[in-house]
Design a protein around this motif. Structure first.
Motif, PDB file in Angstrom:
ATOM      1  N   UNK A 129      -6.370  78.199   7.008  1.00  0.00           N
ATOM      2  CA  UNK A 129      -5.700  78.695   8.007  1.00  0.00           C
ATOM      3  C   UNK A 129      -7.682  79.396   9.197  1.00  0.00           C
ATOM      4  N   UNK A 130      -6.928  78.866   9.905  1.00  0.00           N
ATOM      5  CA  UNK A 130      -7.778  79.203  11.169  1.00  0.00           C
ATOM      6  C   UNK A 130      -7.562  80.508  12.489  1.00  0.00           C
ATOM      7  N   UNK A 131      -8.274  80.325  13.126  1.00  0.00           N
ATOM      8  CA  UNK A 131      -7.793  81.413  13.704  1.00  0.00           C
ATOM      9  C   UNK A 131      -8.801  83.267  13.524  1.00  0.00           C
ATOM     10  N   UNK A 132      -7.777  84.206  13.782  1.00  0.00           N
ATOM     11  CA  UNK A 132      -8.507  85.683  13.150  1.00  0.00           C
ATOM     12  C   UNK A 132      -7.151  85.995  12.684  1.00  0.00           C
ATOM     13  N   UNK A 133      -7.250  86.569  12.007  1.00  0.00           N
ATOM     14  CA  UNK A 133      -6.559  87.462  11.317  1.00  0.00           C
ATOM     15  C   UNK A 133      -4.743  88.033  11.121  1.00  0.00           C
ATOM     16  N   UNK A 134      -4.634  88.844  12.882  1.00  0.00           N
ATOM     17  CA  UNK A 134      -3.853  89.056  13.901  1.00  0.00           C
ATOM     18  C   UNK A 134      -3.136  88.229  14.342  1.00  0.00           C
ATOM     19  N   UNK A 135      -4.182  87.117  14.752  1.00  0.00           N
ATOM     20  CA  UNK A 135      -3.379  85.811  15.097  1.00  0.00           C
ATOM     21  C   UNK A 135      -3.760  84.345  14.564  1.00  0.00           C
ATOM     22  N   UNK A 136      -3.632  84.113  13.206  1.00  0.00           N
ATOM     23  CA  UNK A 136      -3.481  82.975  12.698  1.00  0.00           C
ATOM     24  C   UNK A 136      -3.141  81.997  13.105  1.00  0.00           C
ATOM     25  N   UNK A 137      -4.088  80.584  12.636  1.00  0.00           N
ATOM     26  CA  UNK A 137      -3.113  79.272  12.769  1.00  0.00           C
ATOM     27  C   UNK A 137      -3.331  78.675  11.698  1.00  0.00           C
ATOM     28  N   UNK A 138      -2.287  77.915  11.612  1.00  0.00           N
ATOM     29  CA  UNK A 138      -2.404  76.392  10.089  1.00  0.00           C
ATOM     30  C   UNK A 138      -2.149  75.128  10.816  1.00  0.00           C
ATOM     31  N   UNK A 139      -3.239  74.538   9.493  1.00  0.00           N
ATOM     32  CA  UNK A 139      -3.672  73.718   9.828  1.00  0.00           C
ATOM     33  C   UNK A 139      -3.318  72.453   8.319  1.00  0.00           C
ATOM     34  N   UNK A 140      -2.405  71.422   8.384  1.00  0.00           N
ATOM     35  CA  UNK A 140      -2.142  71.056   7.654  1.00  0.00           C
ATOM     36  C   UNK A 140      -2.232  69.639   7.999  1.00  0.00           C
ATOM     37  N   UNK A 141      -3.036  69.170   7.133  1.00  0.00           N
ATOM     38  CA  UNK A 141      -2.836  67.130   6.731  1.00  0.00           C
ATOM     39  C   UNK A 141      -2.571  67.418   5.502  1.00  0.00           C
ATOM     40  N   UNK A 142      -0.888  66.219   5.613  1.00  0.00           N
ATOM     41  CA  UNK A 142       0.013  65.883   5.204  1.00  0.00           C
ATOM     42  C   UNK A 142      -0.240  63.800   4.756  1.00  0.00           C
ATOM     43  N   UNK A 143      -0.971  63.534   3.427  1.00  0.00           N
ATOM     44  CA  UNK A 143      -1.203  62.234   3.241  1.00  0.00           C
ATOM     45  C   UNK A 143       0.144  61.800   2.216  1.00  0.00           C
ATOM     46  N   UNK A 144       1.260  60.758   3.771  1.00  0.00           N
ATOM     47  CA  UNK A 144       2.757  60.377   2.462  1.00  0.00           C
ATOM     48  C   UNK A 144       2.017  59.260   1.589  1.00  0.00           C
ATOM     49  N   UNK A 145       2.809  58.755   0.945  1.00  0.00           N
ATOM     50  CA  UNK A 145       3.330  57.446   0.035  1.00  0.00           C
ATOM     51  C   UNK A 145       3.505  56.502   1.262  1.00  0.00           C
ATOM     52  N   UNK A 146       2.628  54.962   1.236  1.00  0.00           N
ATOM     53  CA  UNK A 146       3.303  53.986   1.952  1.00  0.00           C
ATOM     54  C   UNK A 146       4.614  53.788   2.315  1.00  0.00           C
ATOM     55  N   UNK A 147       6.096  54.189   1.084  1.00  0.00           N
ATOM     56  CA  UNK A 147       6.931  54.069   1.236  1.00  0.00           C
ATOM     57  C   UNK A 147       7.660  54.967   1.637  1.00  0.00           C
ATOM     58  N   UNK A 148       7.005  56.345   2.600  1.00  0.00           N
ATOM     59  CA  UNK A 148       7.712  57.263   2.704  1.00  0.00           C
ATOM     60  C   UNK A 148       8.298  57.718   3.650  1.00  0.00           C
ATOM     61  N   UNK A 149       9.759  57.354   4.263  1.00  0.00           N
ATOM     62  CA  UNK A 149      10.603  58.313   5.143  1.00  0.00           C
ATOM     63  C   UNK A 149       9.997  59.395   5.687  1.00  0.00           C
ATOM     64  N   UNK A 150       8.436  58.664   6.728  1.00  0.00           N
ATOM     65  CA  UNK A 150       8.311  60.336   7.504  1.00  0.00           C
ATOM     66  C   UNK A 150       9.044  60.870   8.850  1.00  0.00           C
ATOM     67  N   UNK A 151       9.828  60.324   9.244  1.00  0.00           N
ATOM     68  CA  UNK A 151      10.619  60.883  10.107  1.00  0.00           C
ATOM     69  C   UNK A 151      11.774  62.278   9.399  1.00  0.00           C
ATOM     70  N   UNK A 152      12.064  61.981   7.791  1.00  0.00           N
ATOM     71  CA  UNK A 152      12.548  62.309   7.263  1.00  0.00           C
ATOM     72  C   UNK A 152      11.723  63.181   6.596  1.00  0.00           C
ATOM     73  N   UNK A 153      10.368  63.048   5.809  1.00  0.00           N
ATOM     74  CA  UNK A 153       9.192  64.064   5.441  1.00  0.00           C
ATOM     75  C   UNK A 153       8.964  64.885   6.648  1.00  0.00           C
ATOM     76  N   UNK A 154       8.406  64.846   7.430  1.00  0.00           N
ATOM     77  CA  UNK A 154       8.240  65.751   8.924  1.00  0.00           C
ATOM     78  C   UNK A 154       9.432  66.817   9.222  1.00  0.00           C
ATOM     79  N   UNK A 155      10.312  66.037   9.132  1.00  0.00           N
ATOM     80  CA  UNK A 155      12.032  67.070   9.207  1.00  0.00           C
ATOM     81  C   UNK A 155      11.670  67.989   7.633  1.00  0.00           C
ATOM     82  N   UNK A 156      11.630  67.643   6.785  1.00  0.00           N
ATOM     83  CA  UNK A 156      11.482  68.843   5.720  1.00  0.00           C
ATOM     84  C   UNK A 156      10.629  69.741   5.640  1.00  0.00           C
ATOM     85  N   UNK A 157       9.560  68.960   5.869  1.00  0.00           N
ATOM     86  CA  UNK A 157       8.517  70.103   6.088  1.00  0.00           C
ATOM     87  C   UNK A 157       8.796  70.872   6.817  1.00  0.00           C
TER      88      UNK A 157
END
Length: 181
Positions: A129-157
């Motif tokens: 979480x970056x920014x300040x406590x009143x206006x935070x921003x979340x930064x997520x880094x996800x490493x998918x499996x090589x066989x993952x369906x990226x579109x479906x994974x992105x939609x689910x996340x």
């Protein structure tokens, strides 16, 4: 870090100055500035004569400039070491009779990464979480499996985990950067 762009710029400028000085020295030694200039000794020039005649005030001025440069570099290094873009406690205001809820940024990122890690096709998930406590921003880094369906994974996340985080914080427009790497 938030100062990465400044670091790259300053290092690039420093490198260009050193490269230009080296190129000028090499060009002078090969005679680009004239044959007589290439045969001259390093201190057999007008600059060394000027320094010799005005050394009483010139060297203290050079020392002062070097001291200012060293202090600027020290401040830059201390700023890099002491600064962070991480958010402090996140405040979730409630109604007048409910009070205020304070959430640790690590609690949010832990919950998000645990939830995302359980999804089919995810190898690892990291967050901050970056920014300040009143206006935070979340930064997520996800490493998918090589066989993952990226579109479906992105939609689910987006539809599940990120929606849960926005709902939990009471911020429907909470900015979240999702990096699938």
């Amino acid at each position: 870090m938030h100062a990465d762009r400044t670091n790259r710029l300053m290092l690039a400028l420093s490198g260009l100055v050193v490269l230009a000085a080296g190129a000028a020295g090499m060009a002078a030694s090969t005679g680009v500035f004239g044959a007589s200039f290439s045969r001259r000794t390093l201190f057999d020039n007008q600059a060394s004569s000027y320094i010799g005649h005005h050394g009483g005030w010139l060297w203290p001025a050079v020392a002062g400039a070097c001291l200012l440069l060293a202090l600027a570099c020290l401040r830059w290094i201390l700023t890099l070491l002491a600064s962070t873009d991480r958010a402090g406690d996140i405040i979730i205001p409630g109604g007048t009779d409910q009070g205020t809820t304070i959430v640790q940024p690590a609690a949010i990122t832990d919950a998000l990464t645990r939830e995302i890690s359980t999804y089919h096709g995810v190898d690892t998930a990291k967050g901050r979480v970056i920014g300040d406590g009143h206006n935070p921003e979340i930064v997520l880094t996800v490493t998918p499996a090589p066989s993952a369906d990226l579109h479906a994974l992105h939609r689910r996340i987006e539809s599940e985990a990120l929606a849960h985080a926005r709902q939990a914080l009471g911020k429907p427009s909470l900015p979240i950067r999702l990096h699938l790497v």
